[in-house]
Design an enzyme around this catalytic site. Sequence first.
Site, short mmCIF file in Angstrom:
data_model
loop_
_atom_site.label_atom_id
_atom_site.label_comp_id
_atom_site.label_asym_id
_atom_site.label_seq_id
_atom_site.Cartn_x
_atom_site.Cartn_y
_atom_site.Cartn_z
N LYS A 105 0.84 -1.19 0.00
CA LYS A 105 0.00 0.00 0.00
C LYS A 105 0.88 1.25 0.00
CE LYS A 105 -4.50 1.28 1.62
NZ LYS A 105 -5.64 1.05 2.46
N LYS B 124 -5.93 -16.34 -13.46
CA LYS B 124 -6.34 -16.78 -12.13
C LYS B 124 -7.66 -16.11 -11.70
CE LYS B 124 -5.12 -16.59 -7.32
NZ LYS B 124 -4.96 -15.63 -6.29
N LYS C 244 -11.21 -11.79 -7.24
CA LYS C 244 -12.08 -10.61 -7.13
C LYS C 244 -11.47 -9.43 -7.87
CE LYS C 244 -12.28 -10.17 -2.56
NZ LYS C 244 -11.97 -11.41 -1.83
P1 ADP Z 1 -9.29 -12.95 -4.32
O1 ADP Z 1 -8.05 -13.20 -5.14
O2 ADP Z 1 -10.53 -13.21 -5.07
O3 ADP Z 1 -9.27 -11.60 -3.61
P2 ADP Z 1 -8.59 -13.94 -1.74
O4 ADP Z 1 -7.23 -13.39 -1.85
O5 ADP Z 1 -9.57 -13.34 -0.77
O6 ADP Z 1 -9.26 -14.03 -3.18
O7 ADP Z 1 -8.46 -15.50 -1.46
C1 ADP Z 1 -8.77 -16.20 -0.29
C2 ADP Z 1 -8.17 -17.58 -0.44
O8 ADP Z 1 -8.77 -18.25 -1.56
C3 ADP Z 1 -6.67 -17.53 -0.74
O9 ADP Z 1 -5.96 -17.83 0.43
C4 ADP Z 1 -6.43 -18.60 -1.77
O10 ADP Z 1 -5.93 -19.76 -1.12
C5 ADP Z 1 -7.78 -18.95 -2.32
N1 ADP Z 1 -7.91 -18.56 -3.75
C6 ADP Z 1 -8.34 -17.39 -4.24
N2 ADP Z 1 -8.38 -17.40 -5.60
C7 ADP Z 1 -7.96 -18.63 -5.97
C8 ADP Z 1 -7.79 -19.27 -7.24
N3 ADP Z 1 -8.08 -18.67 -8.39
N4 ADP Z 1 -7.33 -20.54 -7.24
C9 ADP Z 1 -7.06 -21.18 -6.09
N5 ADP Z 1 -7.21 -20.64 -4.87
C10 ADP Z 1 -7.65 -19.38 -4.80
#
Ligand code: ADP
Length: 320
Positions: A110, A189, A192
């Site tokens: 950040k 990948k 969000k």
């Molecule tokens: P985002 O990338 O949507 O913000 P987060 O960072 O909140 O998701 O992810 C929470 C958990 O979900 C992570 O610790 C990770 O292990 C899992 N995760 C998120 N996206 C993926 C993905 N595309 N493939 C596998 N695991 C994922």
Amino acid sequence: MRVLSGIQPTGRPHWGNYFGAIRQYIDLQEDNEGFYFIADLHALTTVREPEVLRENVINAALDLLALGLDPSKANLFVQSDIPEVAELTWLLMTGTPMGLLERCHAYKEKKAKGLPADAGLFTYPVLMAADILAYDSQIVPVGVDQVQHIEVCRDLAGSFHHAFGETFVLPKAKTLDVGAKVPGTDGQKMSKSYNNTLPLFGDVKKIRKQIMRIVTDSRPMEDPKDPTDDHLFQLYQLFAGPAEVEAMAAKYRAGGFGYGEIKKAVAEVSEEYFAPARAKREELESDLDTVRDILAEGAKRAREVAASVVDRARRNCGLR
Ligand code: ADP
Ligand code: TRP
């Protein structure tokens, strides 16, 4: 073993969250004593609308229970229901070197972007350490992005011990085996932040439409294709059994089919896969009192443990 993990209530979960994280947390409830909580205090560093936060917390509880978290096997609770954790955060903070927190990635990133950071974000890893230490947690399943925070937790426990003697159980991170990352609707990948997610819950028709819009390459339909590096195939594999996967792979290798057919297959297997969770969620939604009871029961047990650990810490550092 005592297993603990926290999930931030910041939005609706997607397929990547489920296969990469949630499913594995839930599996661990079988042979361990599980402590799973909804990290609303952490979410407060980003969610600044009270109504949204309240809604996110109850949604996170519904999601986890619908996906199989079993309150007869594991404790499910809300972080802020355990005030001892906030107290422990302070005890740990008094021995936290600034430099240690300055090296933590969320704050560093950040700051590097020139965004304003607050003390909540800066001390986020200390709160996380208190979450873990307050329950004498032994195993903490997390995604790789959180491993640094478990190291910080161990360091902070160590410096407390150095000053005041043995007090806490030192936890170990259990890095989740994400295997291949779950791809999103654009092939990169699922995340969000990329706006390419497929949600676990929600309107089935809408999700089906999103699946039908998944990007594909433009090779001619007749060409045989290698299934292994195709993201539609990777999605199909998440849901289908080995025989179905083999049959689909054979189709790819033979060629002569359209991607629409595969998308339909992905929609069907995923709908079938999540149908029980969907039904369970609907049932729980109409009975929020039960959900609140589960959270209250989980908090009661969690609080007993946290109170005794924090009492130990208070005595060791000389507080009355
Ligand atoms: P985002 O990338 O949507 O913000 P987060 O960072 O909140 O998701 O992810 C929470 C958990 O979900 C992570 O610790 C990770 O292990 C899992 N995760 C998120 N996206 C993926 C993905 N595309 N493939 C596998 N695991 C994922
Ligand atoms: N920071 C974690 C995340 O963003 C959530 C979390 C909070 C957590 N406290 C925790 C995870 C304690 C494990 C243990 O995913």
